[in-house]
Scaffold this active site. Structure first.
Site, PDB file in Angstrom:
ATOM      1  N   THR A 557      35.735  23.491 -27.252  1.00  0.00           N
ATOM      2  CA  THR A 557      35.869  22.571 -25.900  1.00  0.00           C
ATOM      3  C   THR A 557      34.539  22.389 -25.143  1.00  0.00           C
ATOM      4  OG1 THR A 557      36.458  23.864 -23.962  1.00  0.00           O
ATOM      5  CG2 THR A 557      38.251  23.170 -25.843  1.00  0.00           C
ATOM      6  N   ASP A 679      22.024  18.838 -21.802  1.00  0.00           N
ATOM      7  CA  ASP A 679      22.545  19.687 -22.506  1.00  0.00           C
ATOM      8  C   ASP A 679      21.326  20.149 -23.299  1.00  0.00           C
ATOM      9  OD1 ASP A 679      24.460  20.192 -24.565  1.00  0.00           O
ATOM     10  OD2 ASP A 679      23.391  19.135 -25.904  1.00  0.00           O
ATOM     11  N   LYS A 683      20.545  24.525 -23.490  1.00  0.00           N
ATOM     12  CA  LYS A 683      19.991  25.216 -24.763  1.00  0.00           C
ATOM     13  C   LYS A 683      18.892  26.026 -24.664  1.00  0.00           C
ATOM     14  CE  LYS A 683      22.165  21.826 -27.810  1.00  0.00           C
ATOM     15  NZ  LYS A 683      21.957  20.700 -29.007  1.00  0.00           N
TER      16      LYS A 683
END
Length: 815
Positions: A557, A679, A683
């Site tokens: 999720t 995002d 990372k």
């Protein structure tokens, strides 16, 4: 001479008794046979219940007795021809009338002594043995019924009488010598004292009767016929893949039976042990099965242990205090106080410092033990030499048993390592000098899990069963379940792993099945039909409450609530596989705590897909660092979405390209998370942390290329705004193209600092030839100085991301 004993399940009804008769008929053809039988299944409890009701003044005992009488009468009618029923029916009526008379007396007196209890329960075996004797006479032609009370002499300890073997052996020998019959039948469990008063032999009394007779008659074999095909490596009600034990020593059998194996009871073995008479455990309902033989010197096999057993409802007593050190007599007084109160000690352990003594007892005796021990040490407690007796309840004992353990080092380590990896806390340990038994006191709630993982570790060479719980079964999660379904046979055959999906959840419903597992062929329909309301806390709580072995939780999720609960799972030794980036990119303190919990509780915390879908980015980085290399710089394109967008954008229709990426499953549900660069920030943050930097998300520089207006409102507003700002995106493209460059959204880490942003990439750059949705990571290290270590490949897409999660699940499973 051979002695056969048939238990309550073997003689529960006429159908089962006929099976017994067929077995006995075959045995009589080979040798003189002595048959010992229990009461019809459940009758002993019925008789005890009737006596208790009568003592309580409850007339319901009459109805219960009537039901018991009818059951015996019906059994006679089903077993015997009509012409032979009369005398047996008359006998049953007579004995049942006697039972009723005794219960009437109990009812009137409102008193029930142990002596009277023995009298009441003896009728169970008297009735069954007489009925079966009549059936054997009809089937075999001869059968002599002997009243066990005439030949087995005991003391007057009603309820659990001690046998006088000197007297009993003489009576047995004389009785059987005076008969020429080839078949004898006796009631088990019952006996009498020297005054001729009826007594009973206690728990497992019918087995004991058979062993007493076998020893007294020097029988060549004793056979215990029950409803299982021998002794098993574990309780089949707890472990599904139990194995039958073909041969076992007397000592091993006694250890297993002491620790809860119900097939045979410790007293049974004692008489035949002295005579070296082999004892067989056989199955009435599968007489062709070989069964288990208990013998003096059981042949060794290739296993280090014979079996695993347990005792539930244990209380651990702890006597502690500095006043005990170096002072003799404390142990004697402790055990003396317990013995005087008739409290049996099951397990003993003492610290070498003599500061504490721990003993395990039956939970039912805990309150009494506390009372008598505190009274015994009242002076020492008052003077602070010892503490009041400590008690810990809701415990159990799990034991490994085997003669071979003494020649196999490392058994204890393997046992406790296996328990530890599954979050089973050991409260106390006991091991005898014979090294035949290793016992551990654990929480009662952990027994099923403990026995299963130990059985898996020591007996199951076929496969290791993993209980997988998956949150998020949408695009990526659905692909994951499909891959697991497809690869089940491969995993079991080549990796010896069986991944059982024990729970799944989407945003609205959750479904659990930790028995057979969820059928992956139709999980969508089952979740829709049988799923219950889903909450993040509810799903995690249920996983913990299930407390099943080898548990792995996969988070597919983007849910922050679930990510905040990883610590609860890890602290219960449940491995976490996170496709969700939130936990690993949250505050450094939380990230650090998760790593520490995983290490402390022997659980996996794996999140390879957080950076490059199925690309081995984090694994490779960790291998470099573990091997002593040092990372100097990282350059990477870490967004398959952004790479796809800028590879396909040619100066017009920017919003159309983004929409295409969304439709093909390359973006997050909200594409702004990708296009904002957040995002990618997460990372590179994760990679920086893997390199050892204590860095937060706010420390990363984000040179965003998106107009602020595009990031406002809904997703639909986002796409509409991009159309309005098409000139902005075209300008970015044209500036790069005019110089012969292309646009790449690049993440960089160097000297402890990280940044992300859109860059012009010239044709000679390592990032230039990166097509489609591919990602690329360049590691510049002490070993890779001029030419970086390059990892390149698809960095987005449901299929490849699911495969990355799959790989992490397998890594967690094999830890």
């Amino acid at each position: 001479m051979q002695v056969l004993k048939f238990g309550g399940s073997s003689v529960a009804n006429a159908e089962n008794i006929n099976k017994v008769v067929a077995i006995v008929k075959d045995k009589v053809a080979t040798d003189t046979t002595v048959v010992v039988v229990s009461a019809l299944g459940g009758i002993t409890d019925v008789l005890l219940g009737c006596s208790a009701l009568a003592a309580a003044g409850n007339e319901a005992y009459k109805d219960k007795l009537q039901e018991a009488e009818q059951r015996h009468l019906q059994t006679v009618k089903e077993l015997l021809p009509l012409t032979q029923q009369s005398s047996v029916l008359s006998l049953v009526k007579t004995l049942c009338n006697e039972i009723e008379d005794i219960c009437n007396g109990i009812f009137l007196l409102k008193e029930l002594s142990e002596h009277t209890k023995d009298r009441i329960v003896s009728y169970g075996e008297l009735l069954s043995s007489q009925i079966i004797a009549a059936r054997l006479k009809d089937a075999v032609g001869e059968c002599e019924w002997i009243d066990s009370r005439e030949i087995i002499t005991t003391d007057s300890n009603f309820g659990s009488a001690a046998v006088d073997f000197a007297v009993t052996d003489k009576k047995v020998a004389a009785k059987f010598a005076a008969s020429s019959s080839k078949l004898f039948i006796l009631p088990g469990f019952i006996s009498s004292n020297e005054a001729g008063e009826g007594t009973t032999l206690g728990r497992g009394g019918s087995d004991y009767t058979a062993a007493i007779l076998a020893a007294a008659l020097n029988a060549h074999t004793l056979e215990i016929w029950t409803d299982v095909s021998g002794m098993m490596t574990a309780d089949p009600r707890i472990v599904t893949n139990v194995k039958m034990i073909p041969r076992i020593s007397y000592q091993e059998a006694m250890e297993l039976s002491h620790f809860g194996a119900k097939v045979i009871y410790p007293p049974t073995i004692q008489p035949v042990l002295k005579k070296g008479i082999p004892t067989w455990i056989k199955n009435t309902f599968a007489p062709g099965d070989i069964g288990t033989v208990i013998e003096k010197d059981a042949a060794k096999d290739d296993t280090s242990i014979r079996g695993i057993s347990s005792i539930g409802k244990i209380t651990l007593l702890s006597l502690e205090g500095s006043g005990m050190i170096g002072i003799p007599g404390f142990s004697k007084r402790l055990f003396g106080a317990l013995a005087n109160a008739k409290i049996n000690v099951i397990l003993i352990t003492q610290s070498s410092s003599e500061h504490s003594i721990c003993v395990g007892i039956d939970d039912a005796n805990a309150a009494l033990a506390k009372k008598v021990v505190d009274e015994e040490f009242s002076y020492e407690i008052e003077t602070n030499k010892v503490e009041p007796l400590g008690m810990e309840r809701e415990l159990a004992i799990v034991a490994l048993v085997g003669d071979n353990m003494r020649s196999h080092p490392g058994i204890s380590g393997k046992m406790f390592g296996t328990l530890g990896r599954n979050g089973v806390n050991v409260r106390a340990i006991s091991q005898g000098s014979s090294e035949r038994n290793i016992s551990a006191v654990i929480g009662a709630k952990d027994v099923k899990k403990a026995i299963n993982v130990l059985h898996e570790a020591f007996f199951e060479t076929t496969y290791k069963e993993i209980n997988l719980f998956v949150a998020g079964v949408g695009n990526v999660g659905g692909k994951l379940l499909a891959q697991l379904h497809k690869q089940q046979s491969y995993l079991q055959k080549y990796l010896r792993i069986k991944v059982k999906v024990a729970g799944i959840a989407n945003s609205t419903k959750m479904l659990f099945n930790d028995n057979g597992g969820i059928d992956l062929a139709n999980w969508k329909e089952t979740l829709l039909k049988d799923g219950v309301h889903m909450t993040s806390a509810g799903f995690i709580n249920t996983i913990i409450e299930k407390n099943v072995r080898n548990s792995v939780f996969a988070d597919v999720t983007a849910n922050a609530d679930i990510a905040e609960l990883y610590d609860r799972l890890l602290s219960k030794s449940i491995s976490v596989v996170a496709c969700n980036k939130i936990a690993a990119s949250s505050s450094f303190e939380y990230f650090k705590s998760l790593k520490e919990l995983a290490n402390e509780f022997n659980a996996g915390f794996l999140y390879e897909t957080n950076v490059g879908a199925s690309l081995p980015v984090i694994g490779t980085l960790n291998d470099l660092i573990r091997s002593g290399d040092k990372v100097r710089k990282i350059e990477a394109v870490l967004s398959g979405t952004l790479n796809f967008v800028f590879n396909n954008y040619k100066g017009e229709g920017f919003s159309d390209v983004v929409m295409q990426a969304k439709k093909e499953g390359y973006t997050e549900p909200d594409p702004r998370l990708d296009l904002s660069g957040k995002d990618v920030m997460r990372k590179i943050l994760i990679l920086a942390r893997e390199c050892g930097s204590k860095i937060e998300l706010d420390d990363i520089t984000n040179n965003s290329f998106m107009p602020e207006e595009c990031m406002q409102g809904s997703v639909d507003d986002f796409f509409a705004s991009m159309v309005k700002h098409e000139a902005h995106f075209k300008k970015l493209y044209d500036e790069a193209a005019s110089k012969g460059n292309i646009l790449k959204f690049v993440a960089k880490y160097e000297n402890g600092k990280a940044s992300v942003g859109l860059q012009h990439i010239h044709p000679e750059h390592d990032l230039f030839h990166l097509y489609g949705k591919d990602n690329i990571v360049l590691f510049y290290t002490d070993r890779y100085v001029d030419q970086p270590l390059v990892i390149k490949g698809a960095g987005a897409g449901a299929e490849v991301t699911a495969s990355g999660v799959f790989a992490d699940i397998i890594r967690a499973s094999r830890a």
